[in-house]
Scaffold this motif. Structure first.
Motif, PDB file in Angstrom:
ATOM      1  N   LYS A  37       0.819  -1.233  -0.167  1.00  0.00           N
ATOM      2  CA  LYS A  37      -0.051  -0.059   0.110  1.00  0.00           C
ATOM      3  C   LYS A  37       0.811   1.237  -0.124  1.00  0.00           C
ATOM      4  N   PRO A  38       0.400   2.385  -0.506  1.00  0.00           N
ATOM      5  CA  PRO A  38       0.935   3.595  -0.408  1.00  0.00           C
ATOM      6  C   PRO A  38       1.478   4.169   0.994  1.00  0.00           C
ATOM      7  N   ILE A  39       2.337   4.855   1.146  1.00  0.00           N
ATOM      8  CA  ILE A  39       2.729   5.475   2.446  1.00  0.00           C
ATOM      9  C   ILE A  39       2.588   6.734   2.595  1.00  0.00           C
ATOM     10  N   ASP A  40       1.804   7.382   3.720  1.00  0.00           N
ATOM     11  CA  ASP A  40       1.590   8.667   3.846  1.00  0.00           C
ATOM     12  C   ASP A  40       2.948   9.286   4.005  1.00  0.00           C
ATOM     13  N   PRO A  41       3.270  10.240   2.930  1.00  0.00           N
ATOM     14  CA  PRO A  41       4.294  10.914   2.842  1.00  0.00           C
ATOM     15  C   PRO A  41       4.725  11.893   4.124  1.00  0.00           C
ATOM     16  N   ALA A  42       3.496  12.340   4.776  1.00  0.00           N
ATOM     17  CA  ALA A  42       3.777  13.299   6.071  1.00  0.00           C
ATOM     18  C   ALA A  42       4.357  12.518   6.937  1.00  0.00           C
ATOM     19  N   LEU A  43       4.331  11.000   7.188  1.00  0.00           N
ATOM     20  CA  LEU A  43       5.065  10.213   8.222  1.00  0.00           C
ATOM     21  C   LEU A  43       6.522  10.069   7.921  1.00  0.00           C
ATOM     22  N   ILE A  44       7.068  10.240   6.912  1.00  0.00           N
ATOM     23  CA  ILE A  44       8.395  10.009   6.462  1.00  0.00           C
ATOM     24  C   ILE A  44       9.494  11.307   7.006  1.00  0.00           C
ATOM     25  N   VAL A  45      10.221  10.845   7.999  1.00  0.00           N
ATOM     26  CA  VAL A  45      11.148  11.877   8.449  1.00  0.00           C
ATOM     27  C   VAL A  45      12.493  11.528   7.744  1.00  0.00           C
ATOM     28  N   GLU A  68      13.473   2.878  19.673  1.00  0.00           N
ATOM     29  CA  GLU A  68      12.827   4.092  19.052  1.00  0.00           C
ATOM     30  C   GLU A  68      13.196   5.412  19.324  1.00  0.00           C
ATOM     31  N   ASP A  69      13.543   5.592  20.592  1.00  0.00           N
ATOM     32  CA  ASP A  69      13.941   7.069  21.009  1.00  0.00           C
ATOM     33  C   ASP A  69      15.282   7.209  20.490  1.00  0.00           C
ATOM     34  N   VAL A  70      16.061   6.452  20.600  1.00  0.00           N
ATOM     35  CA  VAL A  70      17.403   6.714  20.056  1.00  0.00           C
ATOM     36  C   VAL A  70      17.434   7.097  18.306  1.00  0.00           C
ATOM     37  N   LEU A  71      16.788   5.908  17.776  1.00  0.00           N
ATOM     38  CA  LEU A  71      16.568   6.246  16.518  1.00  0.00           C
ATOM     39  C   LEU A  71      16.278   7.679  16.000  1.00  0.00           C
ATOM     40  N   ARG A  72      15.058   8.009  16.655  1.00  0.00           N
ATOM     41  CA  ARG A  72      14.497   9.229  16.201  1.00  0.00           C
ATOM     42  C   ARG A  72      15.349  10.299  16.773  1.00  0.00           C
ATOM     43  N   ALA A  73      15.948  10.325  18.035  1.00  0.00           N
ATOM     44  CA  ALA A  73      16.933  11.585  18.437  1.00  0.00           C
ATOM     45  C   ALA A  73      18.132  11.671  17.272  1.00  0.00           C
ATOM     46  N   VAL A  74      18.642  10.452  16.807  1.00  0.00           N
ATOM     47  CA  VAL A  74      19.760  10.572  15.808  1.00  0.00           C
ATOM     48  C   VAL A  74      19.235  11.251  14.468  1.00  0.00           C
ATOM     49  N   VAL A  75      18.285  10.449  13.973  1.00  0.00           N
ATOM     50  CA  VAL A  75      17.742  10.741  12.571  1.00  0.00           C
ATOM     51  C   VAL A  75      17.561  12.407  12.694  1.00  0.00           C
ATOM     52  N   LEU A  76      16.757  12.837  13.558  1.00  0.00           N
ATOM     53  CA  LEU A  76      16.289  14.270  13.694  1.00  0.00           C
ATOM     54  C   LEU A  76      17.549  15.210  14.028  1.00  0.00           C
ATOM     55  N   ALA A  77      18.561  14.656  14.721  1.00  0.00           N
ATOM     56  CA  ALA A  77      19.831  15.444  14.921  1.00  0.00           C
ATOM     57  C   ALA A  77      20.689  15.528  13.739  1.00  0.00           C
ATOM     58  N   LEU A  78      20.843  14.627  12.939  1.00  0.00           N
ATOM     59  CA  LEU A  78      21.435  14.568  11.606  1.00  0.00           C
ATOM     60  C   LEU A  78      20.930  15.588  10.776  1.00  0.00           C
ATOM     61  N   LEU A 137      26.177  16.577  18.679  1.00  0.00           N
ATOM     62  CA  LEU A 137      26.073  16.047  20.086  1.00  0.00           C
ATOM     63  C   LEU A 137      25.103  17.057  20.669  1.00  0.00           C
ATOM     64  N   ALA A 138      25.167  18.421  20.591  1.00  0.00           N
ATOM     65  CA  ALA A 138      24.348  19.250  21.169  1.00  0.00           C
ATOM     66  C   ALA A 138      22.759  18.957  20.520  1.00  0.00           C
ATOM     67  N   ALA A 139      22.526  18.818  19.362  1.00  0.00           N
ATOM     68  CA  ALA A 139      21.369  18.266  18.817  1.00  0.00           C
ATOM     69  C   ALA A 139      20.751  17.289  19.123  1.00  0.00           C
ATOM     70  N   ILE A 140      21.537  15.994  19.288  1.00  0.00           N
ATOM     71  CA  ILE A 140      21.094  14.774  20.171  1.00  0.00           C
ATOM     72  C   ILE A 140      20.733  14.987  21.668  1.00  0.00           C
ATOM     73  N   ASN A 141      21.440  15.941  22.085  1.00  0.00           N
ATOM     74  CA  ASN A 141      21.217  15.936  23.508  1.00  0.00           C
ATOM     75  C   ASN A 141      19.733  16.880  23.720  1.00  0.00           C
ATOM     76  N   GLU A 142      19.274  17.312  22.655  1.00  0.00           N
ATOM     77  CA  GLU A 142      17.896  18.054  22.704  1.00  0.00           C
ATOM     78  C   GLU A 142      16.967  17.178  22.994  1.00  0.00           C
ATOM     79  N   HIS A 143      17.334  15.906  22.549  1.00  0.00           N
ATOM     80  CA  HIS A 143      16.353  14.609  22.200  1.00  0.00           C
ATOM     81  C   HIS A 143      16.441  13.331  23.180  1.00  0.00           C
TER      82      HIS A 143
END
Length: 283
Positions: A37-45, A68-78, A137-143
């Motif tokens: 099935k198609p994926i909702d683009p709004a959910l893709i980080v 989950e929390d680590v992956l999200r923190a790293v992906v957002l920080a990158l 590192l500073a960005a990761i520490n925000e999450h």
């Protein structure tokens, strides 16, 4: 994009509009996706496009093993510090950083601080990556909580450097760092240079050697026979050429790779520039 396999709530293996398999991350993206099935683009980080022939399914499995929390923190920080755009061809970088952050968080929770032996080398040899690692590192520490110690910037810098190589671990980067330090020490000792100088020629030498290491690992050294330019360099800078041959011996002993004549010639050119820079002679 069409979902091919849901790994967990945050990782989905998909096929993009070009027909290639990609890895998608985003909070809840797996929960809302169904195979075929198609994926909702709004959910893709983040969209990871496996390169160098790496198996997308295997990489997706590796992502699914990260908390989950680590992956999200790293992906957002990158993304926040501009290390990677929304679409990345270096999934192994995110996996390596996330794996390191998971371990660092465990140490932080237990009050353990690691003193990295290559801290000084990372700051001196990889100034750009180290500054980027501090921002990351500073960005990761925000999450995350607890916060990671500032010393973790050293490890993150080495992971950023390692991203330029095909290897998945840091062993090659550790070796490269030691060899570059050894090379600089030999040049400093032989010509009485101040090894702490942050000259433009020394920076160029370090950059050249880093790309040399990439060529060695990819088996793509400069011409295996002596070119006209290389021959001219060797004739014009005989002392620097002698030093470059010593440096080539170190590379061969440490990496098991014999440098081509042209590679030795260009090492000689950079050695000569460092000498002239120290003497105040225009390169």
């Amino acid at each position: 994009m069409e979902a091919l396999r849901v790994l967990n709530n945050n990782v989905v293996l998909a096929r993009d509009d070009k027909g290639q398999e990609v890895i998608l991350t985003g909070r809840g993206i797996g929960f809302s996706s169904r195979q075929g099935k198609p994926i909702d683009p709004a959910l893709i980080v983040r969209v990871f496009v496996p390169a160098d022939g790496r198996d997308p399914d295997h990489l997706a499995e590796a992502f699914s093993l990260i908390g989950e929390d680590v992956l999200r923190a790293v992906v957002l920080a990158l993304d926040e510090v501009g290390v990677e755009g929304r679409e990345s061809t270096r999934p192994t970088l995110a996996i390596a950083v996330a794996d390191h952050v998971a371990g660092a968080l465990d140490r932080a929770a237990r009050g353990v601080v690691v003193e990295y032996p290559l801290a000084a080398e990372a700051q001196a040899l990889y100034a750009t990556e180290y500054a980027q690692a501090q921002r990351l590192l500073a960005a990761i520490n925000e999450h995350v909580d607890p916060k990671l110690d500032p010393s973790e910037a050293t490890a993150l810098a080495l992971h950023l450097v390692n991203a330029g190589f095909a290897s998945g671990d840091l062993s090659f980067t550790y070796t490269m760092t030691g060899v570059i330090q050894q090379m600089l020490a030999i040049v400093a000792e032989e010509y009485g240079l101040d090894n702490s100088q942050k000259s433009l020629s020394a920076a160029r030498f370090i950059t050249h050697v880093r790309y040399l290491f990439v060529r060695i690992q990819q088996h793509r050294q400069l011409k295996g026979h002596e070119s006209t330019i290389g021959k001219g360099i060797r004739q014009h800078y005989p002392e620097a050429t002698h030093t470059a041959q010593r440096l080539a011996t170190i590379v061969e002993l440490r990496l098991g790779a014999q440098l081509s004549e042209d590679e030795v010639s260009y090492l000689a050119l950079h050695v000569a520039r460092m000498i002239m820079d120290a003497d105040g002679v225009p390169a």
